[in-house]
Design an enzyme around this catalytic site. Structure first.
Site, PDB file in Angstrom:
ATOM      1  N   PHE A  11       5.019  -3.184   9.104  1.00  0.00           N
ATOM      2  CA  PHE A  11       5.847  -4.248   9.715  1.00  0.00           C
ATOM      3  C   PHE A  11       7.157  -3.683  10.266  1.00  0.00           C
ATOM      4  CE2 PHE A  11       9.603  -7.329   8.520  1.00  0.00           C
ATOM      5  CZ  PHE A  11       9.912  -7.753   9.468  1.00  0.00           C
ATOM      6  N   THR A  35      -1.646  -1.509   3.573  1.00  0.00           N
ATOM      7  CA  THR A  35      -0.905  -2.741   3.788  1.00  0.00           C
ATOM      8  C   THR A  35      -0.578  -2.990   5.357  1.00  0.00           C
ATOM      9  OG1 THR A  35       1.318  -1.827   3.119  1.00  0.00           O
ATOM     10  CG2 THR A  35      -0.098  -3.230   1.516  1.00  0.00           C
ATOM     11  N   SER A  75       4.791   2.636   2.356  1.00  0.00           N
ATOM     12  CA  SER A  75       5.032   1.873   1.120  1.00  0.00           C
ATOM     13  C   SER A  75       4.501   0.308   1.148  1.00  0.00           C
ATOM     14  CB  SER A  75       6.269   2.024   0.258  1.00  0.00           C
ATOM     15  OG  SER A  75       6.127   1.312  -0.792  1.00  0.00           O
ATOM     16  N   GLY A 102       8.530  17.609   2.259  1.00  0.00           N
ATOM     17  CA  GLY A 102       8.355  19.128   2.278  1.00  0.00           C
ATOM     18  C   GLY A 102       8.081  19.136   3.945  1.00  0.00           C
ATOM     19  N   TYR A 145       7.864  -0.411  -7.935  1.00  0.00           N
ATOM     20  CA  TYR A 145       8.490  -0.293  -6.652  1.00  0.00           C
ATOM     21  C   TYR A 145       9.977   0.424  -6.921  1.00  0.00           C
ATOM     22  CZ  TYR A 145       9.970  -1.529  -1.708  1.00  0.00           C
ATOM     23  OH  TYR A 145      10.594  -1.617  -0.757  1.00  0.00           O
ATOM     24  N   LYS A 149      11.440   3.851  -5.658  1.00  0.00           N
ATOM     25  CA  LYS A 149      12.435   4.145  -4.541  1.00  0.00           C
ATOM     26  C   LYS A 149      13.484   4.860  -5.209  1.00  0.00           C
ATOM     27  CE  LYS A 149      10.473   2.077  -0.881  1.00  0.00           C
ATOM     28  NZ  LYS A 149      10.281   3.125   0.255  1.00  0.00           N
TER      29      LYS A 149
END
Ligand code: UDP
Length: 319
Positions: A11, A35, A75, A102, A145, A149
């Site tokens: 989104f 997703t 995510s 990285g 989640y 984060k």
């Protein structure tokens, strides 16, 4: 510039792809479509400034040539998704962030982490300022989640301090707009689809919990300003206009003219009772504040949902 956007088919990621291409940049979108959706970037396929790589960024990321910026947006991002994909959520926040950092280090590029208001958990300070450390249950269903984060932020600051990677951290509050998934499970798409379909509007708890909803174009503007700034510490980007979830349900009924009934369901575990960003920092250092009112934003979003629901019905009747 040449930008890598992980989660670029999601989104928010897909709106960022559009914005950066419009500004003349080259965009490499990396997404495993767990997703995210191919439809969100379908209009960019064939554009010489755009490339899509289907890849899970929790595995090593290979990109050829130079890269100026890595924006890590991959995510699952709704409570419904964390329940369905808890391990993937933990992996993309930890291993995915490590791999994205990285890549940024190897390419000597700038890095921006999409963090979240969920780092504040069920907050005991209101509104939430960036220097609040949060109130998170590490072993609850949302912990996958929230903690991923929080780890991602710690990892980003470590790469900044130890490897001198030029990093940014945006803490994104509730955001809405076209390209949210209709089955995303979050309040706003749920209420909008339920109202349009004449189904019951499912308010969890008594609806007195609050959220503050930001329209996606305002968010993208704030993120791009942060990317161009020199700020390495986290910055909240969100709309401070706070409402109760019951009020959101009522606004949705008024907006759609729907006859749907409001029904009350049990409140999910660890559901934050209040949430509102303090955006003093973004105002001061980015000269940013949201411009789109909820009324305008909801109207624009409604147009999108009507089209998607209409074509979904057509697909069903074609079948
Ligand atoms: N919520 C609700 N009905 C729904 C989906 C969510 O009442 O059908 C509630 C949810 O429990 C929470 C609030 O709406 O209190 C915002 O939830 P959302 O999933 O939109 O975002 P988040 O909790 O991640 O802020």
């Amino acid at each position: 510039m040449r930008m890598v956007i992980t989660g670029g088919a999601g989104f928010i990621g897909s709106h960022l792809c559009d914005y950066l291409i419009e500004k003349g940049h080259d965009v490499i979108c990396v997404d495993n479509l767990l997703t995210g959706k191919a439809e969100n970037i379908a209009h960019l396929i064939g554009n010489s400034q755009f490339r899509f790589i289907k890849h899970n960024v929790s595995d090593y990321i290979y990109v050829d040539g130079n890269v100026d910026c890595v924006l890590h947006f991959a995510s699952p991002a709704s409570p419904f998704d964390y329940l369905e994909f808890p391990i993937q959520t933990l992996k993309v926040g930890s291993l995915g962030t490590l791999n994205s950092l990285g890549l940024a280090k190897a390419k000597k590029s700038r890095f921006l982490l999409a963090s979240t208001s969920e780092v504040y958990g069920d907050p005991q300070v209101h509104p939430q300022r960036e220097d609040y450390w949060g109130h998170v249950n590490p072993v609850g269903p949302r912990g996958v989640y929230d903690e991923a984060k929080r780890f991602a932020e710690a990892m980003t600051m470590a790469y900044h301090r130890y490897h001198h990677v030029d990093t940014r951290i945006v803490r994104i509050f509730n955001t809405y707009g076209p390209r949210m998934r209709i089955k995303d499970g979050r309040s706003l798409p749920n209420f909008m689809c339920q109202a349009l379909n004449g189904e019951d509007i499912t308010v969890f708890g008594n609806g007195s919990q609050t959220r503050s909803f930001c329209y996606v174009s305002d968010l993208v503007d704030g993120i791009c300003r942060l990317l161009l700034s020199n700020e390495h510490e986290p910055v909240n980007i969100g709309n401070p206009s706070e409402i109760t979830i019951l009020q959101l349900a009522k606004e949705m009924l008024a907006l759609t003219g729907s006859k749907s009934k409001i029904v009350y369901k049990s409140l999910p575990e660890d559901d934050p009772k209040i949430r509102k960003p303090d955006i003093t920092k973004a105002k001061k250092i980015l000269d940013w504040e949201p411009k789109v009112s909820r009324e305008e934003g909801l109207r624009k979003t409604l147009g999108y949902f009507k089209t998607v629901l209409h074509s979904a019905t057509e697909c069903k009747s074609d079948a």
